[in-house]
Design a protein around this motif. Structure first.
Motif, PDB file in Angstrom:
ATOM      1  N   VAL A  20       0.783  -1.031  -0.090  1.00 38.28           N
ATOM      2  CA  VAL A  20      -0.387  -0.298  -0.054  1.00 38.28           C
ATOM      3  C   VAL A  20       0.861   1.493   0.016  1.00 38.28           C
ATOM      4  O   VAL A  20       0.868   1.847  -0.938  1.00 38.28           O
ATOM      5  CB  VAL A  20      -1.048   0.490   1.648  1.00 38.28           C
ATOM      6  N   LEU A  33      -6.909   2.523  -4.114  1.00 33.57           N
ATOM      7  CA  LEU A  33      -5.976   1.780  -3.446  1.00 33.57           C
ATOM      8  C   LEU A  33      -5.372   0.564  -3.732  1.00 33.57           C
ATOM      9  O   LEU A  33      -5.598  -1.273  -4.296  1.00 33.57           O
ATOM     10  CB  LEU A  33      -4.998   1.801  -2.347  1.00 33.57           C
ATOM     11  N   LEU A  34      -7.509   0.039  -3.200  1.00 33.91           N
ATOM     12  CA  LEU A  34      -7.743  -1.283  -3.465  1.00 33.91           C
ATOM     13  C   LEU A  34      -8.198  -1.912  -4.902  1.00 33.91           C
ATOM     14  O   LEU A  34      -7.959  -3.130  -5.492  1.00 33.91           O
ATOM     15  CB  LEU A  34      -9.168  -1.354  -2.646  1.00 33.91           C
ATOM     16  N   LEU A  63      -4.485  -2.888  -5.990  1.00 31.39           N
ATOM     17  CA  LEU A  63      -5.066  -4.902  -4.948  1.00 31.39           C
ATOM     18  C   LEU A  63      -5.353  -5.593  -5.632  1.00 31.39           C
ATOM     19  O   LEU A  63      -4.786  -6.272  -5.287  1.00 31.39           O
ATOM     20  CB  LEU A  63      -5.301  -4.510  -3.310  1.00 31.39           C
ATOM     21  N   VAL A  91      -7.196  -2.583   3.175  1.00 34.28           N
ATOM     22  CA  VAL A  91      -6.504  -1.379   3.235  1.00 34.28           C
ATOM     23  C   VAL A  91      -6.751  -0.491   3.931  1.00 34.28           C
ATOM     24  O   VAL A  91      -5.213  -0.221   3.979  1.00 34.28           O
ATOM     25  CB  VAL A  91      -7.128  -1.141   1.211  1.00 34.28           C
TER      26      VAL A  91
END
Length: 160
Positions: A43, A59-60, A63, A75
């Motif tokens: 992250v 960000l999710l 990922l 997250v």
């Protein structure tokens, strides 16, 4: 020239690359006895590589591209850890996160946020934090958190 004009703010222009930033956070974590798990590090790397404020769901998405099953709490737990230890900052007004390129220092700093390109410039000037702290004390107020965000248009976007 007055005293206020002769004293210049110390501005950090974050020239460190993402790899150097992550290495600095790893070093700071080791020194403090913190556990920078692989997910927390990932992250952190995503935030550092973004080069501008990034939202949690972005960000999710990254990922999920790598791991498929990443969930929002995953997250947010990583973000909470990184925030708690001063490795990143949260820009409340745009609900986004940005790396802090001097992770060894605990500090409160104002940000200049461009409303055109979404860049965020951290302004490291202790006088600002000291002034807010002094004013709070004068009113008998004990601050628990401090966020100062100034919105406008950056130099590059003004030239465009």
């Amino acid at each position: 020239m007055s005293d206020s004009q002769s004293v210049k703010a110390h501005v950090h222009h974050h020239h460190d690359g993402p790899k150097e930033f992550v290495a600095a956070v790893e070093h700071a974590s080791e020194e403090r006895g913190l556990r920078l798990t692989p997910l927390r590090k990932e992250v952190l790397e995503l935030i550092a590589a973004a080069g501008k404020p990034v939202k949690a769901y972005d960000l999710l998405d990254h990922l999920r591209e790598r791991h498929g099953n990443a969930a929002p709490p995953t997250v947010y737990r990583a973000l909470d850890f990184l925030l708690e230890h001063g490795f990143i900052h949260k820009l409340e007004s745009i609900n986004a996160f940005v790396s802090c390129h001097h992770p060894a220092e605990a500090h409160q700093v104002p940000f200049l946020i461009c409303d055109v390109c979404s860049s965020a410039q951290e302004v490291c000037d202790e006088r600002v934090a000291d002034l807010i702290e002094a004013q709070a004390k004068a009113f008998g107020f004990r601050p628990q958190a401090q966020t100062l965000e100034v919105h406008g248009i950056c130099k590059d976007c003004r030239k465009a």
